[in-house]
Design a protein around this motif. Sequence first.
Motif, short mmCIF file in Angstrom:
data_model
loop_
_atom_site.label_atom_id
_atom_site.label_comp_id
_atom_site.label_asym_id
_atom_site.label_seq_id
_atom_site.Cartn_x
_atom_site.Cartn_y
_atom_site.Cartn_z
N ALA A 1 1.79 9.12 4.25
CA ALA A 1 0.46 8.68 4.63
C ALA A 1 -0.29 8.23 3.37
O ALA A 1 0.13 8.55 2.25
CB ALA A 1 -0.28 9.82 5.31
N HIS A 2 -1.40 7.52 3.58
CA HIS A 2 -2.11 6.93 2.44
C HIS A 2 -2.57 7.98 1.42
O HIS A 2 -2.87 7.65 0.29
CB HIS A 2 -3.30 6.09 2.92
CG HIS A 2 -4.27 6.86 3.78
ND1 HIS A 2 -4.10 7.04 5.13
CD2 HIS A 2 -5.42 7.52 3.47
CE1 HIS A 2 -5.10 7.76 5.62
NE2 HIS A 2 -5.91 8.06 4.63
N TYR A 3 -2.63 9.25 1.83
CA TYR A 3 -3.18 10.27 0.93
C TYR A 3 -2.13 11.17 0.29
O TYR A 3 -2.45 12.03 -0.49
CB TYR A 3 -4.17 11.15 1.72
CG TYR A 3 -3.60 11.66 3.02
CD1 TYR A 3 -2.65 12.68 3.04
CD2 TYR A 3 -3.99 11.12 4.24
CE1 TYR A 3 -2.10 13.13 4.22
CE2 TYR A 3 -3.45 11.57 5.44
CZ TYR A 3 -2.51 12.58 5.41
OH TYR A 3 -1.97 13.01 6.59
N ALA A 4 -0.84 11.01 0.66
CA ALA A 4 0.13 12.06 0.32
C ALA A 4 1.09 11.66 -0.79
O ALA A 4 1.42 10.49 -0.94
CB ALA A 4 0.90 12.46 1.56
N ASN A 5 1.54 12.65 -1.59
CA ASN A 5 2.66 12.38 -2.50
C ASN A 5 3.92 13.16 -2.14
O ASN A 5 4.94 13.02 -2.78
CB ASN A 5 2.26 12.55 -3.98
CG ASN A 5 2.00 14.01 -4.34
OD1 ASN A 5 2.01 14.88 -3.49
ND2 ASN A 5 1.75 14.27 -5.62
N ALA A 6 3.83 13.98 -1.10
CA ALA A 6 5.01 14.62 -0.51
C ALA A 6 4.59 15.13 0.86
O ALA A 6 3.45 15.56 1.04
CB ALA A 6 5.49 15.80 -1.35
#
Length: 514
Positions: free
Chosen positions: A313-318
Amino acid sequence: MASQEEGLKKLIAHSKEYGFVFPSSEIYDGLGAVYDYGQNGVELKNNLKRFWWDSMVLLNENVVGIDSAIFMHPTTWKASGHVDAFNDPLIDNKDSKKRYRADVLIEELLAKYDDKIDKEVEKAAKRFGESFDEKMYRETNPRVLDNQAKRDEIYARFVKALHDNDLGELRQIIVDNEIACPISGTRNWTDVRQFNLMFSTEMGSTSEGAMKIYLRPETAQGIFVNYLNVQKTGRMKIPFGIAQIGKAFRNEIVARQFIFRMREFEQMEMQFFVRPGDEMKWYEHWKEVRLKWHKALGLGDEKYRFHDHEKLAHYANAATDIEYEMPFGFKEVEGIHSRTDFDLASHEKFSGKNIKYFDPELKKSYVPYVVETSIGLDRTFLSIMAGAYCEEELENGDSRVVLKFNPALAPIKAAILPLVRKDGLPEKAREIMDDLKFDFKCVYDEKDSIGKRYRRQDAVGTPFCITVDQQTLEDNMVTIRYRDSMKQDRVAIKDLQKIIDDQVNIKNLLKKLA
Ligand code: ATP
């Protein structure tokens, strides 16, 4: 497929017949993907909430709860990215006029390939017996390799299309792979379009003064905008978490599969605020903790698996999902996301307020990173119903439906049953009920034969039936019947409280997490 559908149908019928889940406003033929919980459903749901809440705020000294409003300032949703990016790609079949999520159609196709490959391997395992080398078979069998290659190719195109937000390519994958509408059976598809999932309404009384606001699509933002309030007033030190249970709303394109995908549902979310750079450690930590929580529900460890996200998602790094094997396959019940500082940094920017945390150990200020655990209460409810539902043939030729809930989750803990409706037995049974009702949700039932009353309790998952008979009046002993084994014991009335409590106390579940 037929049997999967049968399984879900039975569950829906049982849920309705026994007061767990009703279609919303049913007298008006219901409302799509909106449901009401009945007298037993609400108890089960409350028990689940309690287990989750206590596992967060009792077992973790550094996690506290809040309850924020459903309505939030509309800029919240601009900052969070939901106004611009909370979309699903939809596609319509021109013949059936049915609407689908393009990504879901493709995911289902990928799952079909996986299924084909697994079946091939299973067949071979049977054929070859003990000498079977699964790894070698998967790497050399031409049919497996062929299916795997096709799957990999579709998968690669799919991931790229999602990354590039390429709606034309999503459609092309559907066309190239001849995916047909399950209703009309045709491949007459429209273009793929983006569809925002947020519901909006207006706040304010005059048309000039009205402000467009949204029904929150997730509870998380109520936590983000309050994080400093909680940190300061609770004197919290990083790392710390904030937990919340509440309603969320999404205008889902495809609303099928009962309470799995609803337009109004309930989330249990916990945002954990950490030092930048520490997020992966905490991400792994919470993955483990959360999987343990699910396994403690007692539905079988093999029913769960992790599924890492293809597109972040646009906010996630994992990001990963905990999936449960529903009657219709493995499906997401919880998401665990490393959300970086996306939300907080964005709220800082949009609000113009400084929301940095001063770290007394590092002696500097920063915007914390966030790892969140986000579980759907309704989906967990569905997993419990599906996992607990059993049809049993009995030795005497009878059969029964029994919900084998963990006793701590069961809506009703004990049923108090006078054997006959006379000779002072109802009064004695009432006495017992009046004593136990301060601790447990109990029911009193004097109608029909004792066998029928047992069945009724089995069908709602009551772990204990307590029968009062003539003998009870003389020796203050009752018959206690256990739901799963159907064994019966004679026990003293004065011991009932402890016998029941030993099984139904939520502590039993919490201790499994320690
Ligand atoms: P999906 O891919 O199935 O739409 P999601 O990835 O959008 O779900 P999240 O945004 O991660 O879901 O939400 C967290 C949790 O909330 C999910 O794991 C799920 O249990 C629950 N949830 C999300 N959407 C719904 C819904 N429409 N109905 C019921 N529960 C939902």
